[in-house]
Design an enzyme around this catalytic site. Structure first.
Site, PDB file in Angstrom:
ATOM      1  CG  PHE A 123      -1.781   1.030   1.596  1.00 10.56           C
ATOM      2  CD1 PHE A 123      -3.057   1.041   1.040  1.00 10.56           C
ATOM      3  CD2 PHE A 123      -1.441   2.036   2.489  1.00 10.56           C
ATOM      4  CE1 PHE A 123      -3.971   2.037   1.370  1.00 10.56           C
ATOM      5  CE2 PHE A 123      -2.348   3.035   2.828  1.00 10.56           C
ATOM      6  CZ  PHE A 123      -3.615   3.034   2.267  1.00 10.56           C
ATOM      7  N   GLY A 124       0.733   2.093  -0.993  1.00 10.99           N
ATOM      8  CA  GLY A 124       1.607   3.266  -1.086  1.00 10.99           C
ATOM      9  C   GLY A 124       0.851   4.567  -0.937  1.00 10.99           C
ATOM     10  CB  THR A 126       3.674   7.128   3.837  1.00  7.97           C
ATOM     11  OG1 THR A 126       2.650   6.640   4.696  1.00  7.97           O
ATOM     12  CG2 THR A 126       4.591   8.060   4.614  1.00  7.97           C
ATOM     13  N   GLY A 131       2.795  12.456   5.489  1.00  2.78           N
ATOM     14  CA  GLY A 131       2.768  11.369   6.475  1.00  2.78           C
ATOM     15  C   GLY A 131       1.410  11.395   7.144  1.00  2.78           C
ATOM     16  CB  THR A 158       4.663  -2.677   5.169  1.00  9.63           C
ATOM     17  OG1 THR A 158       4.744  -1.659   6.159  1.00  9.63           O
ATOM     18  CG2 THR A 158       4.819  -4.045   5.824  1.00  9.63           C
ATOM     19  NE  ARG A 268      17.178 -13.601  37.954  1.00 11.64           N
ATOM     20  CZ  ARG A 268      18.492 -13.706  37.989  1.00 11.64           C
ATOM     21  NH1 ARG A 268      19.099 -14.842  37.638  1.00 11.64           N
ATOM     22  NH2 ARG A 268      19.212 -12.679  38.367  1.00 11.64           N
ATOM     23  CD  GLU A 363      -1.617  -0.381   8.557  1.00 14.68           C
ATOM     24  OE1 GLU A 363      -2.851  -0.378   8.571  1.00 14.68           O
ATOM     25  OE2 GLU A 363      -0.937  -1.358   8.204  1.00 14.68           O
ATOM     26  CB  THR A 365       1.048   8.765  15.013  1.00 12.84           C
ATOM     27  OG1 THR A 365       0.112   9.847  14.843  1.00 12.84           O
ATOM     28  CG2 THR A 365       2.171   8.885  13.987  1.00 12.84           C
ATOM     29  CD  GLU A 367       1.197  11.198  18.832  1.00  9.82           C
ATOM     30  OE1 GLU A 367       1.371  10.387  17.898  1.00  9.82           O
ATOM     31  OE2 GLU A 367       1.826  11.124  19.907  1.00  9.82           O
TER      32      GLU A 367
HETATM   33  N1  CAA Z   1     -13.885   6.735   6.207  1.00 10.18           N
HETATM   34  C1  CAA Z   1     -14.485   7.406   5.186  1.00 10.18           C
HETATM   35  N2  CAA Z   1     -14.224   8.700   4.928  1.00 10.18           N
HETATM   36  C2  CAA Z   1     -13.360   9.342   5.723  1.00 10.18           C
HETATM   37  C3  CAA Z   1     -12.707   8.720   6.797  1.00 10.18           C
HETATM   38  C4  CAA Z   1     -13.007   7.356   7.025  1.00 10.18           C
HETATM   39  N3  CAA Z   1     -12.428   6.671   8.021  1.00 10.18           N
HETATM   40  N4  CAA Z   1     -11.905   9.600   7.399  1.00 10.18           N
HETATM   41  C5  CAA Z   1     -12.042  10.761   6.739  1.00 10.18           C
HETATM   42  N5  CAA Z   1     -12.926  10.591   5.729  1.00 10.18           N
HETATM   43  C6  CAA Z   1     -13.408  11.609   4.788  1.00 10.18           C
HETATM   44  C7  CAA Z   1     -14.105  12.723   5.539  1.00 10.18           C
HETATM   45  O1  CAA Z   1     -15.462  12.415   5.763  1.00 10.18           O
HETATM   46  C8  CAA Z   1     -13.938  13.895   4.596  1.00 10.18           C
HETATM   47  O2  CAA Z   1     -14.903  13.774   3.561  1.00 10.18           O
HETATM   48  P1  CAA Z   1     -15.714  15.084   3.037  1.00 10.18           P
HETATM   49  O3  CAA Z   1     -14.639  16.039   2.566  1.00 10.18           O
HETATM   50  O4  CAA Z   1     -16.553  14.540   1.934  1.00 10.18           O
HETATM   51  O5  CAA Z   1     -16.457  15.603   4.212  1.00 10.18           O
HETATM   52  C9  CAA Z   1     -12.582  13.638   3.965  1.00 10.18           C
HETATM   53  O6  CAA Z   1     -12.306  12.231   4.134  1.00 10.18           O
HETATM   54  C10 CAA Z   1     -11.471  14.435   4.623  1.00 10.18           C
HETATM   55  O7  CAA Z   1     -11.504  14.143   6.012  1.00 10.18           O
HETATM   56  P2  CAA Z   1     -10.691  15.010   7.060  1.00 10.18           P
HETATM   57  O8  CAA Z   1     -11.032  16.464   6.833  1.00 10.18           O
HETATM   58  O9  CAA Z   1     -10.913  14.423   8.394  1.00 10.18           O
HETATM   59  O10 CAA Z   1      -9.194  14.769   6.547  1.00 10.18           O
HETATM   60  P3  CAA Z   1      -7.828  15.368   7.055  1.00 10.18           P
HETATM   61  O11 CAA Z   1      -7.023  15.757   5.874  1.00 10.18           O
HETATM   62  O12 CAA Z   1      -8.059  16.383   8.136  1.00 10.18           O
HETATM   63  O13 CAA Z   1      -7.099  14.068   7.655  1.00 10.18           O
HETATM   64  C11 CAA Z   1      -6.486  12.367   9.250  1.00 10.18           C
HETATM   65  C12 CAA Z   1      -7.547  13.361   8.745  1.00 10.18           C
HETATM   66  C13 CAA Z   1      -7.230  11.492  10.252  1.00 10.18           C
HETATM   67  C14 CAA Z   1      -5.338  13.057   9.929  1.00 10.18           C
HETATM   68  C15 CAA Z   1      -5.984  11.502   8.057  1.00 10.18           C
HETATM   69  O14 CAA Z   1      -5.222  12.257   7.139  1.00 10.18           O
HETATM   70  C16 CAA Z   1      -5.134  10.345   8.524  1.00 10.18           C
HETATM   71  O15 CAA Z   1      -5.656   9.297   8.873  1.00 10.18           O
HETATM   72  N6  CAA Z   1      -3.777  10.511   8.521  1.00 10.18           N
HETATM   73  C17 CAA Z   1      -2.855   9.410   8.840  1.00 10.18           C
HETATM   74  C18 CAA Z   1      -2.523   8.636   7.599  1.00 10.18           C
HETATM   75  C19 CAA Z   1      -2.021   7.256   7.912  1.00 10.18           C
HETATM   76  O16 CAA Z   1      -2.587   6.523   8.703  1.00 10.18           O
HETATM   77  N7  CAA Z   1      -0.959   6.875   7.202  1.00 10.18           N
HETATM   78  C20 CAA Z   1      -0.400   5.555   7.321  1.00 10.18           C
HETATM   79  C21 CAA Z   1      -0.062   5.020   5.950  1.00 10.18           C
HETATM   80  S1  CAA Z   1       0.098   3.278   5.769  1.00 10.18           S
HETATM   81  C22 CAA Z   1       1.459   2.827   6.622  1.00 10.18           C
HETATM   82  O17 CAA Z   1       1.580   3.132   7.756  1.00 10.18           O
HETATM   83  C23 CAA Z   1       2.579   2.048   5.977  1.00 10.18           C
HETATM   84  C24 CAA Z   1       2.405   0.621   5.871  1.00 10.18           C
HETATM   85  O18 CAA Z   1       2.735   0.049   4.837  1.00 10.18           O
HETATM   86  C25 CAA Z   1       1.950  -0.211   7.028  1.00 10.18           C
END
Ligand code: CAA
Length: 379
Positions: A123-124, A126, A131, A158, A268, A363, A365, A367
């Site tokens: 899954f790409g 980031t 981030g 990953t 122990r 996936e 933080t 926070e």
């Molecule tokens: N399901 C459906 N829709 C969703 C949703 C969800 N869980 N979360 C948000 N949305 C929708 C919202 O409803 C909104 O839609 P509308 O504009 O139509 O109202 C839209 O998405 C934007 O939502 P936000 O305004 O809440 O978005 P944001 O830009 O403020 O971001 C955030 C919120 C929670 C910080 C999000 O960006 C986020 O989850 N960030 C972290 C990303 C992450 O987890 N990255 C990890 C990558 S994978 C990895 O780790 C590597 C690996 O290989 C394991």
């Protein structure tokens, strides 16, 4: 909520537990030490149905529930967190979005090979500058004739080095903000696609975390996943499921560290008796076990809601937040209980503590999980 298992599910889980003990545990220290992807384990897991647990049988999967899939990731992670995340990233972040958002042709083409482990998924999302702020995608895709041309870099991916199929997010219309992001299914052999630098990591050192490079990468038009401009929602919904997977991994790590600690405190001896006889040990173990059981209930709840097709974003965030922090607490205390021995590589708790840390980071933080939970409270 009903977490009971059918006799068939019980047998399947027993088989996974036995597989974890016999095939996964003996390799855990070695793949950590050598930072080696456990490809031989993935091949074996493919043969016994672990690479496609929640994928319907019609697409070559095991046709299991999300609950059983979560329990399987937990069992694998209990002995080896690298193996747990290899399965979780493959299943939750690659197979699941194809199943949920894919066309029938995409499902027929990709799922049978992914579900049997013949192909590995990744899954790409980031990027160096996207981030936590995942909607700031700088990778972009331009439509040209019968294909898309993708340019950009992804990091911290990953399974990257060993994957055959990647779910890639890219801007297709920057003026639309997060509604200008689209998702694509990209194969490793598509022109212009390559795997870059491999990260040297603190923990889950066998999981092959690399950069992905797309330089005029040609992706057929039919590989758009979901609707144009719906990519951010595809990413967020996929991550809801991914977070249950990582919560299960964190829970497994905590349980593994607890297993080791209970065994060690009984063996122990200090001051003429086993350290399990001291009330300080007993009280701490009791608190940790209670915390693990709470963590387990949150994961079971999130998986159950997903199986019931009910909203589960907040439950997934709560499960991931609590399980990740539980994994850190339990593994840190496990090392402390082991004293000097716990700080050496002779005992697995040292590896488990390093492995636990990433569950608070990837996936989303801890926070980010708090942001999701608070946003729901205050909406
Ligand atoms: N399901 C459906 N829709 C969703 C949703 C969800 N869980 N979360 C948000 N949305 C929708 C919202 O409803 C909104 O839609 P509308 O504009 O139509 O109202 C839209 O998405 C934007 O939502 P936000 O305004 O809440 O978005 P944001 O830009 O403020 O971001 C955030 C919120 C929670 C910080 C999000 O960006 C986020 O989850 N960030 C972290 C990303 C992450 O987890 N990255 C990890 C990558 S994978 C990895 O780790 C590597 C690996 O290989 C394991």
């Amino acid at each position: 909520m009903d977490f009971s298992q059918t006799p068939q599910e019980k047998l399947f889980l027993e088989m996974i537990r036995a597989f974890a003990e016999k095939e996964v545990k003996p390799l855990a220290a070695e793949i950590d030490e050598q930072e080696r992807f456990p490809i031989e384990t993935v091949e074996k897991m493919g043969k016994i149905g672990i690479m496609g647990i929640p994928i319907p049988k019609e697409y070559g999967g095991a046709g299991g529930t999300n609950q059983i899939y979560s329990m399987a990731v937990e069992e694998l992670s209990r002995v080896c967190a690298t193996t747990g995340v290899v399965v979780s990233a493959h299943t939750s972040l690659c197979c699941a979005p194809i199943l949920e958002f894919g066309t029938e042709e995409q499902k027929q083409k990709y799922l049978p090979k992914l579900a049997t482990g013949e192909w590995i998924g990744a899954f790409g999302l980031t990027e160096p500058n996207a981030g936590t702020d995942a909607s700031s995608q700088q990778t972009f895709a331009v439509e040209e004739g019968d294909h898309w041309v993708l340019n950009g870099n992804k990091i911290f991916i990953t399974n990257a080095e060993y994957a055959h199929v990647y779910i890639i997010f890219a801007m297709t219309d920057k003026s639309q903000g997060n509604k200008g992001i689209s998702a694509f299914i990209v194969e490793k052999d598509m022109p212009g696609f390559s795997v870059g630098k491999k990260e040297l990591k603190m923990g889950i050192r066998g999981s092959a975390t690399c950069e992905l490079i797309m330089e005029n990468c040609i992706v057929p038009k039919e590989n758009l996943l979901g609707k144009l401009g719906q990519g951010f929602k595809v990413a967020m919904k996929t991550l809801d499921g991914g977070r249950v997977g990582i919560a299960s991994q964190a829970l497994g790590i905590a349980r593994g560290a607890m297993d080791e600690t209970v065994k060690y405190t009984k063996e122990r001896k200090q001051f003429g008796r086993s350290i399990s006889k001291f009330q300080n040990t007993q009280f701490q173990l009791a608190d940790l076990q209670t915390r693990i059981d709470c963590a387990s209930l949150l994961v079971r709840k999130a998986s159950w809601l997903k199986d019931m097709k009910m909203p589960y974003s907040v439950a997934a965030a709560e499960a991931k937040l609590f399980c990740a922090e539980t994994a850190m607490e339990v593994t840190t205390k496990a090392v402390q209980f082991h004293g000097g021995y716990g700080y050496t590589r002779e005992y697995p708790v040292e590896r488990m503590m390093r492995d636990a840390k990433i569950t608070e980071i990837y996936e989303g933080t801890s926070e980010v999980q708090r942001m999701v939970i608070a946003a729901n409270l205050l909406k």
